[in-house]
Structure formats: C-alpha cells, structure tokens
Design an enzyme around this catalytic site. Sequence first.
Site, PDB file in Angstrom:
ATOM      1  N   GLY A  23     -46.528 -60.516 -34.728  1.00  0.00           N
ATOM      2  CA  GLY A  23     -46.415 -59.069 -34.921  1.00  0.00           C
ATOM      3  C   GLY A  23     -47.413 -58.296 -34.077  1.00  0.00           C
ATOM      4  N   ASP A  24     -48.627 -58.817 -33.967  1.00  0.00           N
ATOM      5  CA  ASP A  24     -49.646 -58.172 -33.127  1.00  0.00           C
ATOM      6  C   ASP A  24     -49.211 -58.199 -31.663  1.00  0.00           C
ATOM      7  OD1 ASP A  24     -51.059 -58.262 -35.564  1.00  0.00           O
ATOM      8  OD2 ASP A  24     -51.907 -60.213 -35.029  1.00  0.00           O
TER       9      ASP A  24
END
Length: 303
Positions: A252-253
Amino acid sequence: MIYTVTFNPSIDYIIRLDKFTAGAINRVNYEQVLGGGKGVNVSIVLGNFGQPTTALGFVAGFTGAELCRQLDGFGAKHSFVMLPKGFSRINVKAKADVETEINGQGPDIPEQYRDELFKQVERDLKEGDTIVVAGSIPKTLPSDMYEQLLAHVPAGVKIVVDAEKDLLLKCLKFKPFLIKPNNHELGAMFGVSIPGTDTEKIAKYAKRLQDQGAQNVLVSLAGDGAFLLDANGQQHSAKPPKGTLVNSVGAGDSMVAGFLTGYIESNGDYEKAFKMGIATGSASAFSENLATRPEVEELLKQI
C-alpha cells in the site's frame, strides 16, 4: 521534494520457517533486515524511482542508525529528530504455516522533540512540496498528532494521508491532495462492509470523503486491484497485474509512492498516476523487497 513522516519507524526482522512451534526452539531458513514504517517505505520506493525525498520523524539508538544507513543506500535523504534515549522499535515478522508479527513499542518521545519536528516542517517545506503522513501513532504521542503536525504545514504544500479511520477523518479539514484507505478501512469509517468487487459502493463512500475535504481518494483493493475518484470527479478502476504474492508488507505504501511519481512525471495526469500506483504496489507485493522501476515498468504493460 516529497517529505514523508513516520512517527514510529522500525527495523523489520523478516524470517521464514517451515513450521513455527510455540514453546520450542525454531530455526529459520530465511532472514532479512529492512527499514520499516509506512512513511519510510514510501521514501524507499521514491528513492528507487529517483524522486527527491526526505524522510522525517523520530529515531533513536542503534536501530535508528541502521534505518538511516538503509535509507542512504536507497538514495533517500533523511532528517529525523534523533532522540537521546531508547532505540527505534524492532518488528519481527515470522512467516511459516501462518504469519505472526511481534511489533516493538518504540522510544519515548518527550514534548520538546515533538516541537522540534514541528519547527522542522515549518522551516524546510516550501510551496510545491508534498508531505506524506502515514502509519500509526505510538503511545508516547498524543492521539491528535496528525492534526498537530498538519497545522504546521506551510501553504501550497500538498498533503497526503495514509491512516486508519478517525486518524484519517480528522485530517480531511486540511484538504489533503490524496488519501489512500483500503476498502475495509473505507467501510469502517462509515460503519458498513464494502467488498473489493463492489465498485458502486466504493465510489459512493469515496465521494463522501471527497465531500468532506479530500481531493483524490485512492482505494486499494488487494487482489481486486484499486479504485480512484480523482479531483475532477472522474472514476478509475483496474485489476492488478498477474503475479505471485510474495510479501504484502509495504504494498500500500508503494502504491502511494507510485501514484505520486506517476502524477509528477505525467504533469498531473490522474490516469497515468493511478496505473503507476497499481503497478508499483503490485511490484512490491511480488518481490522480497520494495518496488524498483524496472519491475514496475514491466507490470505497467498488463494494466
């Protein structure tokens, strides 16, 4: 410059075992030590892409020194507030027949060092910069630390927030350029269940976040891909490229880093930014490490 803020960064000790048995001696067959924390991950991927980035936050002790050393290796600058006591936390991620995580608590962060970070943000950030604030708040910081920090961000700086539920909702008053919940976090904000396949429902609640102040709402959907409601009101959705899931940590990052890179390199094209975000998140998920540009460019062909 893209600044990232991680209040409680870590050193992640990642191990694999054929089987984990509680109460017995377990021997690993794979181990790796990586710098961790959501903002740190964003900076590492930005460094891999050649984007100017500086990681901010708090570090301490020998683990803090190792975190800085690793960022240097990825071409990412850092300007952490160095704490005089304790050490940056160590997170153990054990992968066997099931996955187990043991997360450290991190060092104490006295008020004077919080003020040092606020002054740093006021002094160093300039119009046209971006600040990414991501991850949890350690117990030694007040629960409104996100809001306190964003109140010090100069005008003209794009704000990106990647956090859960109330942390994110309370930041919408700052009109963030980008927020990135996943579908479960999006549902939790409104007390509903949102399947990753229900694009209509995702769009409905993404619009609510936009109405409350967010400019772009990027929703990660794991194996179902991603959805973007952009600042122009256009909807974008896509399935992820094909590949084998190796490590979901940091995916997600990586999506955030990819979106920002795509936005910058395309001069503000949301469609290209969106595709770059999906490809980057997938590249990290398909690798032992975080995404590199060659991996991302190969996956972009599938989107």
